[in-house]
Design a protein around this motif. Structure first.
Motif, PDB file in Angstrom:
ATOM      1  N   ILE A  58      66.258 -29.087  42.782  1.00 52.39           N
ATOM      2  CA  ILE A  58      66.385 -30.544  42.875  1.00 52.39           C
ATOM      3  C   ILE A  58      66.310 -30.989  44.332  1.00 52.39           C
ATOM      4  O   ILE A  58      65.674 -31.991  44.655  1.00 52.39           O
ATOM      5  CB  ILE A  58      67.679 -31.017  42.196  1.00 52.39           C
ATOM      6  N   GLY A  59      66.928 -30.237  45.219  1.00 55.60           N
ATOM      7  CA  GLY A  59      66.866 -30.550  46.645  1.00 55.60           C
ATOM      8  C   GLY A  59      65.456 -30.478  47.197  1.00 55.60           C
ATOM      9  O   GLY A  59      65.056 -31.309  48.003  1.00 55.60           O
ATOM     10  N   ILE A  60      64.685 -29.494  46.730  1.00 52.98           N
ATOM     11  CA  ILE A  60      63.290 -29.378  47.179  1.00 52.98           C
ATOM     12  C   ILE A  60      62.490 -30.592  46.733  1.00 52.98           C
ATOM     13  O   ILE A  60      61.697 -31.147  47.503  1.00 52.98           O
ATOM     14  CB  ILE A  60      62.658 -28.065  46.667  1.00 52.98           C
ATOM     15  N   VAL A  61      62.713 -31.025  45.493  1.00 52.71           N
ATOM     16  CA  VAL A  61      62.011 -32.222  44.993  1.00 52.71           C
ATOM     17  C   VAL A  61      62.385 -33.436  45.831  1.00 52.71           C
ATOM     18  O   VAL A  61      61.514 -34.220  46.237  1.00 52.71           O
ATOM     19  CB  VAL A  61      62.325 -32.450  43.498  1.00 52.71           C
TER      20      VAL A  61
ATOM     21  N   PHE B  68      63.090 -45.839  55.951  1.00 57.72           N
ATOM     22  CA  PHE B  68      64.504 -45.489  55.846  1.00 57.72           C
ATOM     23  C   PHE B  68      64.870 -44.988  54.451  1.00 57.72           C
ATOM     24  O   PHE B  68      65.769 -44.157  54.317  1.00 57.72           O
ATOM     25  CB  PHE B  68      65.380 -46.671  56.258  1.00 57.72           C
ATOM     26  N   LEU B  69      64.175 -45.442  53.417  1.00 57.34           N
ATOM     27  CA  LEU B  69      64.388 -44.893  52.082  1.00 57.34           C
ATOM     28  C   LEU B  69      63.973 -43.429  52.047  1.00 57.34           C
ATOM     29  O   LEU B  69      64.662 -42.592  51.454  1.00 57.34           O
ATOM     30  CB  LEU B  69      63.613 -45.687  51.035  1.00 57.34           C
TER      31      LEU B  69
ATOM     32  N   VAL C 225      66.475 -40.256  51.107  1.00 58.91           N
ATOM     33  CA  VAL C 225      66.226 -39.278  50.041  1.00 58.91           C
ATOM     34  C   VAL C 225      66.092 -37.872  50.630  1.00 58.91           C
ATOM     35  O   VAL C 225      66.611 -36.905  50.063  1.00 58.91           O
ATOM     36  CB  VAL C 225      64.966 -39.679  49.238  1.00 58.91           C
ATOM     37  N   PHE C 226      65.434 -37.746  51.761  1.00 60.05           N
ATOM     38  CA  PHE C 226      65.250 -36.446  52.416  1.00 60.05           C
ATOM     39  C   PHE C 226      66.597 -35.806  52.760  1.00 60.05           C
ATOM     40  O   PHE C 226      66.872 -34.665  52.379  1.00 60.05           O
ATOM     41  CB  PHE C 226      64.405 -36.638  53.677  1.00 60.05           C
TER      42      PHE C 226
ATOM     43  N   GLY D  54      61.164 -37.471  49.726  1.00 59.88           N
ATOM     44  CA  GLY D  54      61.654 -38.183  50.909  1.00 59.88           C
ATOM     45  C   GLY D  54      60.689 -38.073  52.073  1.00 59.88           C
ATOM     46  O   GLY D  54      60.448 -39.056  52.781  1.00 59.88           O
ATOM     47  N   ALA D  55      60.128 -36.881  52.265  1.00 59.55           N
ATOM     48  CA  ALA D  55      59.154 -36.702  53.351  1.00 59.55           C
ATOM     49  C   ALA D  55      57.895 -37.528  53.095  1.00 59.55           C
ATOM     50  O   ALA D  55      57.324 -38.109  54.027  1.00 59.55           O
ATOM     51  CB  ALA D  55      58.808 -35.226  53.511  1.00 59.55           C
ATOM     52  N   ALA D  56      57.466 -37.596  51.839  1.00 58.43           N
ATOM     53  CA  ALA D  56      56.284 -38.398  51.510  1.00 58.43           C
ATOM     54  C   ALA D  56      56.549 -39.887  51.744  1.00 58.43           C
ATOM     55  O   ALA D  56      55.693 -40.593  52.296  1.00 58.43           O
ATOM     56  CB  ALA D  56      55.872 -38.155  50.064  1.00 58.43           C
TER      57      ALA D  56
END
Length: 97
Positions: A65-68, A41-42, A46-47, A73-75
């Motif tokens: 920043i959104g890409i980071v 859920f974290l 973040v994603f 978040g995906a990781a």
């Protein structure tokens, strides 16, 4: 925007819920399982926060920043998903013994 805000809020609430449940649990396997659910859920928090920030500002800086945030978040989500599935099977084995 409302949908993303709702998903972010729900992810935050579930993250806090699972983190509190980790503290309450006594069994180490249960703690690890609940911690993996919290990480899941974290990651979603973040994603979707990264996507929401880009859609809100739509600048080049917010894009980077959104890409980071989306990648991190995906990781986190992927690692939490894999750990959750693994410990769910271990937890089921422990309950059947």
């Amino acid at each position: 925007m409302i949908i993303l805000s709702t998903i972010i809020f729900i992810s935050l609430v579930l993250y806090i819920y699972y983190k509190v449940m980790v503290v309450k649990a006594k069994d180490p396997l249960t703690q690890v399982y609940l911690n993996s659910k919290a990480r899941l859920f974290l990651g979603s928090l973040v994603f979707f926060f990264g996507i929401n920030q880009y859609l809100a500002y739509q600048t080049r800086l917010s894009l980077f920043i959104g890409i980071v945030f989306v990648v991190l978040g995906a990781a986190q989500f992927r690692h939490g998903w894999k750990a959750s599935r693994h410990y769910q099977n271990e937890y089921a084995k422990q309950q059947s013994v």
